[in-house]
Design an enzyme around this catalytic site. Structure first.
Site, PDB file in Angstrom:
ATOM      1  CB  SER A   1      -0.891   0.008   1.250  1.00  8.51           C
ATOM      2  OG  SER A   1      -1.514   1.266   1.440  1.00  8.51           O
TER       3      SER A   1
ATOM      4  CE1 TYR B   1      -4.326  -1.517   5.395  1.00  8.95           C
ATOM      5  CE2 TYR B   1      -3.287   0.514   4.641  1.00  8.95           C
ATOM      6  CZ  TYR B   1      -3.890  -0.695   4.367  1.00  8.95           C
ATOM      7  OH  TYR B   1      -4.049  -1.085   3.060  1.00  8.95           O
TER       8      TYR B   1
ATOM      9  CD  GLU C   1      -2.490   5.524   4.154  1.00  7.79           C
ATOM     10  OE1 GLU C   1      -1.862   5.847   5.180  1.00  7.79           O
ATOM     11  OE2 GLU C   1      -3.282   6.281   3.568  1.00  7.79           O
TER      12      GLU C   1
END
Length: 326
Positions: free
Chosen positions: A127, A151, A129
């Site tokens: 990801s 996360y 992120e």
């Protein structure tokens, strides 16, 4: 007929990927958590040809059973606790599923393949992120990772574990570092779908306001249906590798609001939108934009759906769903 096993098949990406693979002539299997999973009916209705297996990324034995029963050529590990805001509230669960679950899946594949580790090709859903507090713009495969949420930290663990299994055991293991990708199938808790649903309801007189957090965060948004093709292309390469998948363009939440409200004829959305501190992240990721040059050059991949087209697609879908009472 090639065979694929997908974890996270009930999610946005899992559904689009399963559709793509079925179109390509694959036998598609999915791992679904919980005997009474409320999304099981959705998968069975949309994808009646998919074979479902009960399993859990925290349970090695269930993954080994799913691998034994499906005997796949390709495994796509899309399963995760994927809502970033939720990860602060449940950091341990996020870690167990999104981080350690990758290790469990990798080890299950390694045990399943035995002396032929390259027999099953593995895809890990990494990801954007992971970049978090970005150290350079745009972000590419060699950019330093600096996650800013439980996360993101969990995704970094899974990303590096995938690389480690590739280098340690000779597995054909690839990570797709996907930047934000949306669709009408995105969960309503995600900001893009939260906006598209609210805009549809406001335009129909069913809702008065939309309560938001940070309106200045900037993201590189693409269409999930385009991005799952990149997943498949990675596993068709001679060797496993890591690829950033992105549009290379960044837009703010305000830009998304402009397009969404404008699509239903509302030029000024400020009377309908209110900010609330409870929707602010404890540690914000301010700006993400990806450099997908490697994916273009090696995979021949590029996005097809533009940002305005994506927003219109989502608003139209929520307008239809609201009018039909779905």
């Amino acid at each position: 007929m090639p065979t694929a096993l997908i974890t996270g098949i009930t999610g946005q990406d899992g559904l689009y990927l399963a559709e793509l693979l079925l179109e390509k002539g694959y036998a598609v299997h999915g791992v679904i958590r919980g005997q009474n999973n409320p999304k099981r009916e959705l998968v069975e209705r949309l994808l009646p040809d998919v074979h479902l297996h009960n399993g859990d990324l925290t349970d090695m034995s269930s993954l080994l059973r799913a691998l034994r029963d499906s005997d796949p050529d390709e495994v796509y590990n899309l399963g995760a606790v994927s809502f970033v805001a939720y990860s602060w509230e449940n950091a341990h669960l996020t870690t167990d599923v999104t981080a350690k679950g990758v290790l469990t899946m990798l080890e299950a594949v390694r045990l399943h393949t035995g002396d032929d580790p390259g027999r099953v090709r593995f895809y890990q859903a990494s990801s954007s992120e992971m970049f978090g507090k970005v150290q350079e713009t745009p972000q590419h495969e060699r950019t330093l990772l600096w996650p800013r949420s439980p996360y993101g930290v969990s995704k970094v663990f899974g990303h590096y574990m995938t690389i480690n299994y590739r280098e340690s055991y000779g597995m054909h293991a690839s990570s797709g570092i996907l930047f934000n990708h949306e669709s009408p199938r995105r969960g309503p808790e995600f900001v893009t779908r939260k906006i598209s649903r609210a805009v549809a309801r406001i335009s129909l007189g069913l809702q008065d306001e939309l309560v938001m957090g940070n309106l200045d965060a900037e993201r590189d948004w693409g269409f999930a249906g385009d991005y799952v093709e990149a997943m498949w292309l990675m596993l068709q390469q001679p060797q496993g590798d890591d690829f950033v998948i992105a549009t290379g363009q960044t837009h703010s939440i305000r830009d998304f609001l402009d397009l969404a409200f404008g699509h239903v004829g509302i030029a000024d959305w400020t009377p309908y939108v209110r900010q609330d501190p409870q929707f602010m992240r404890p540690a914000e990721v301010d700006r993400l934009v990806g450099d997908a040059s490697k994916a273009r050059e090696v995979l021949g991949w590029k996005p097809r759906v533009s940002f305005p087209e994506l927003v219109a697609l989502m608003v139209d879908a929520d307008l239809e769903a609201t009018q039909q009472g779905w």
